[in-house]
Write an enzyme that holds these catalytic residues in place. Structure first.
Site, PDB file in Angstrom:
ATOM      1  N   CYS A 112       0.732  -1.212  -0.013  1.00 38.70           N
ATOM      2  CA  CYS A 112       0.016   0.095   0.031  1.00 38.70           C
ATOM      3  C   CYS A 112       0.946   1.390  -0.039  1.00 38.70           C
ATOM      4  O   CYS A 112       0.320   2.341  -0.268  1.00 38.70           O
ATOM      5  CB  CYS A 112      -1.076   0.053   1.200  1.00 38.70           C
ATOM      6  SG  CYS A 112      -1.981  -1.456   1.107  1.00 38.70           S
ATOM      7  N   HIS A 248      -3.352   7.305   2.606  1.00 39.71           N
ATOM      8  CA  HIS A 248      -3.751   5.906   1.934  1.00 39.71           C
ATOM      9  C   HIS A 248      -5.104   5.606   2.430  1.00 39.71           C
ATOM     10  O   HIS A 248      -5.410   5.845   3.821  1.00 39.71           O
ATOM     11  CB  HIS A 248      -2.678   4.841   2.321  1.00 39.71           C
ATOM     12  CG  HIS A 248      -3.112   3.291   2.030  1.00 39.71           C
ATOM     13  ND1 HIS A 248      -3.626   3.096   0.888  1.00 39.71           N
ATOM     14  CD2 HIS A 248      -3.208   2.438   2.940  1.00 39.71           C
ATOM     15  CE1 HIS A 248      -3.828   1.879   0.751  1.00 39.71           C
ATOM     16  NE2 HIS A 248      -3.795   1.494   2.017  1.00 39.71           N
ATOM     17  N   ASN A 278     -10.125  -0.182  -0.324  1.00 39.80           N
ATOM     18  CA  ASN A 278      -8.551  -0.234  -0.285  1.00 39.80           C
ATOM     19  C   ASN A 278      -7.922  -0.510  -1.589  1.00 39.80           C
ATOM     20  O   ASN A 278      -8.146  -1.814  -1.817  1.00 39.80           O
ATOM     21  CB  ASN A 278      -7.993  -0.741   0.963  1.00 39.80           C
ATOM     22  CG  ASN A 278      -6.392  -0.938   0.985  1.00 39.80           C
ATOM     23  OD1 ASN A 278      -5.934  -0.409   0.076  1.00 39.80           O
ATOM     24  ND2 ASN A 278      -5.993  -1.330   2.346  1.00 39.80           N
TER      25      ASN A 278
END
Ligand code: ACO
Length: 321
Positions: A112, A248, A278
């Site tokens: 990520c 994020h 996500n």
């Protein structure tokens, strides 16, 4: 010499998977997913649609926004955890799609935090004069790494791509980048199988994301708080100097905790997790693109991007847009 973002682009596949759809697949509820994560829907790549397809759409939009042609690009970096092939890299596949021959092209993998790592690397290329016009992409088909029987992970992720064009400039630009990792935490968030263990290592669930979610959550909140302090100190800035936080997009509660640490109202935090889920390395560039295109982020404003992911990896980028 600085590097400056001169164009942004994003792309989401057409297919939408809502929380109500997931209620039919696993033992979950729309209420649980919304309350624990803030997610209401995510996009999923169609059969036969791959990471490079998403990357190409985002890249072309970023080039168009920058007023650049693919032939102007002299560096391509793709951050991805879901490459189309073992090799060549997704960056080389993208380079072929763009009909650009000869410039350096490579993938980086920091889960990520991938896009933040890629931007940090591209910034160094541009500042040292090794590149003048970099295409930096975060692209993922993360839903292909999900066990659709595991309610603790399959509700969290989505597919998408985001891209920026980063050009040499005498005006800032990226002010600093901060990249970190601690492999001691590899077991908390991982796809345990892999190529060097043999293809059999990818069977029996070892080819899917496994996560100790609540432990990841605690480390993420503390670590992101520290990276905010580190970034401000390095630039001798106050919290109030930041116009926009572009975090994020893993979980709204982690995002809110980081905003609290900055003393920032959520009005100055770009949130897409509700609609995108996500998307791993695609989440930060897609969030940036959304807020640039809807006019929230304006030239000259101070942006703080931050991310946290498997590894663990974490990092930040401070820039004047
Ligand atoms: N629906 C209903 N119940 C569920 C679901 C679901 N989808 N998933 C888990 N549960 C249950 C659990 O089984 C558990 O039940 P129990 O109490 O009976 O044992 C209960 O809900 C609580 O589970 P927790 O895991 O403690 O829930 P938590 O509040 O921690 O939320 C979550 C889970 C959303 C995963 C959260 O921990 C989180 O967001 N963690 C961080 C994720 C992250 O940031 N990852 C980093 C980036 S990802 C990357 O790098 C690829």
């Amino acid at each position: 010499m600085y590097s400056r973002i001169t164009g942004t682009g994003g792309y989401l596949p057409d297919k939408v998977l809502t929380n109500a759809d997931l209620e039919k697949i696993v033992d979950t509820t729309d209420q649980w997913i919304r309350e624990r994560t803030g997610i209401s829907k995510r996009h999923v790549a169609a059969e036969g649609q791959f990471t490079v397809d998403l990357a190409e759409h985002a890249a072309r939009r970023a080039l168009e926004a920058a007023g650049r042609d693919a032939q102007d690009v002299d560096l391509i970096i793709v951050a991805t955890t879901t490459p189309d092939r073992v090799f060549p890299s997704t960056a080389c596949l993208l380079q072929k799609r763009l009909d650009r021959h000869g410039c350096a092209a490579f993938d980086i993998q920091a889960v990520c935090t991938g896009f933040v790592y890629a931007l940090g690397i591209a910034d160094k290329f541009v500042r040292t004069g090794a590149a003048r016009c970099a295409l930096v992409v975060g692209a993922e088909t993360l839903t292909r790494l999900l066990d659709w029987n595991d309610r603790s992970t399959c509700v969290l992720f989505g597919d998408g791509a985001g891209a920026v064009v980063l050009e040499a400039s005498e005006e800032p630009g990226i002010l600093s980048t901060h990249l970190h990792a601690d492999g001691a935490y590899e077991h908390l968030l991982t796809v345990p199988g892999g190529v060097s263990q043999g293809y059999d290592s990818l069977t029996d669930g070892h080819g899917y994301v496994t996560m100790k979610g609540n432990e990841v959550f605690k480390v993420a909140v503390n670590t992101l708080g520290r990276i905010v302090d580190e970034t401000l100190e390095a630039n001798k800035l106050e919290k109030s100097d930041i116009d926009w936080l572009i975090p994020h997009q893993a979980n709204i509660r982690i995002i809110q905790a980081t905003a609290r640490k900055l003393g920032m109202s959520m009005d100055h935090v770009v949130v897409t997790v509700d609609e995108h889920g996500n998307t791993s390395s695609a989440s930060v560039p897609m969030a940036l693109d959304v807020a640039v295109r809807d006019g929230r982020i304006k030239p000259g404003e101070m942006l703080l991007m931050e991310a946290f992911g498997g590894g663990f990896t974490w990092g930040s980028v401070l820039l004047k847009f």
